[in-house]
Write a protein that holds these residues in place. Structure first.
Motif, PDB file in Angstrom:
ATOM      1  N   ALA A  52      34.616  39.128  48.182  1.00 20.46           N
ATOM      2  CA  ALA A  52      36.006  38.690  48.069  1.00 20.46           C
ATOM      3  C   ALA A  52      36.143  37.222  48.455  1.00 20.46           C
ATOM      4  O   ALA A  52      36.853  36.459  47.786  1.00 20.46           O
ATOM      5  CB  ALA A  52      36.897  39.559  48.948  1.00 20.46           C
ATOM      6  N   ALA A  94      34.896  35.102  45.649  1.00 19.87           N
ATOM      7  CA  ALA A  94      35.852  35.061  44.537  1.00 19.87           C
ATOM      8  C   ALA A  94      36.999  34.110  44.850  1.00 19.87           C
ATOM      9  O   ALA A  94      37.423  33.322  43.995  1.00 19.87           O
ATOM     10  CB  ALA A  94      36.383  36.461  44.248  1.00 19.87           C
ATOM     11  N   THR A  97      35.889  40.043  37.609  1.00 20.75           N
ATOM     12  CA  THR A  97      35.022  40.899  38.421  1.00 20.75           C
ATOM     13  C   THR A  97      35.813  41.565  39.531  1.00 20.75           C
ATOM     14  O   THR A  97      35.655  42.768  39.781  1.00 20.75           O
ATOM     15  CB  THR A  97      33.863  40.080  39.010  1.00 20.75           C
ATOM     16  OG1 THR A  97      33.128  39.485  37.938  1.00 20.75           O
ATOM     17  CG2 THR A  97      32.941  40.937  39.844  1.00 20.75           C
ATOM     18  N   ALA A  98      36.670  40.803  40.194  1.00 23.77           N
ATOM     19  CA  ALA A  98      37.490  41.368  41.273  1.00 23.77           C
ATOM     20  C   ALA A  98      38.439  42.433  40.739  1.00 23.77           C
ATOM     21  O   ALA A  98      38.636  43.481  41.372  1.00 23.77           O
ATOM     22  CB  ALA A  98      38.264  40.260  41.971  1.00 23.77           C
ATOM     23  N   ARG A 146      38.367  46.322  41.772  1.00 24.11           N
ATOM     24  CA  ARG A 146      39.570  46.977  42.276  1.00 24.11           C
ATOM     25  C   ARG A 146      39.870  48.243  41.488  1.00 24.11           C
ATOM     26  O   ARG A 146      40.190  49.290  42.061  1.00 24.11           O
ATOM     27  CB  ARG A 146      40.759  46.019  42.187  1.00 24.11           C
ATOM     28  CG  ARG A 146      42.057  46.642  42.728  1.00 24.11           C
ATOM     29  CD  ARG A 146      43.293  46.107  42.084  1.00 24.11           C
ATOM     30  NE  ARG A 146      43.256  46.299  40.648  1.00 24.11           N
ATOM     31  CZ  ARG A 146      44.010  45.632  39.807  1.00 24.11           C
ATOM     32  NH1 ARG A 146      44.818  44.699  40.245  1.00 24.11           N
ATOM     33  NH2 ARG A 146      43.945  45.862  38.510  1.00 24.11           N
TER      34      ARG A 146
END
Length: 100
Positions: free
Chosen positions: A40, A43, A80-81, A85
């Motif tokens: 995280a 990102a 990607t995040a 999620r």
């Protein structure tokens, strides 16, 4: 063959063409939360770099190539995040549907 592919950590930019980086370094005893926090943070840093490059383009201090690379990296980090999620939410929903 698949083991060799899964060991690729990412692509980094040097002074020349893009190069493939080695496997991501993760401590042997690292738990999921610390790995997730590192991903995280990476990102967020990528998104900040994209914003900084975009501002640099507006002020004329960054080249078009630098801006495009930074924005593409930020877009990939955001995608990607979002995918991560979605997978986490789906897994949570799956566990919540299980009967005890």
């Amino acid at each position: 063959m698949i083991g060799a592919i899964s060991g690729i950590g990412g692509v980094t930019q040097a002074d020349g063409p893009a190069r493939v980086a080695g496997p991501a370094k993760v401590a042997a005893g690292a738990d999921f939360s610390s790995v997730f926090a590192d991903v995280a943070a990476s990102a967020v840093n990528s998104l900040k770099a994209g914003e900084t490059a975009a501002i640099g383009a507006i002020t004329g201090t960054a080249s078009v190539q630098q801006v495009v690379q930074a924005v593409m990296n930020a877009e990939q980090a955001l995608q990607t995040a979002t995918a991560l999620r979605d997978k986490l939410v789906a897994a949570y929903q799956e566990v919540s549907r299980m009967q005890i």
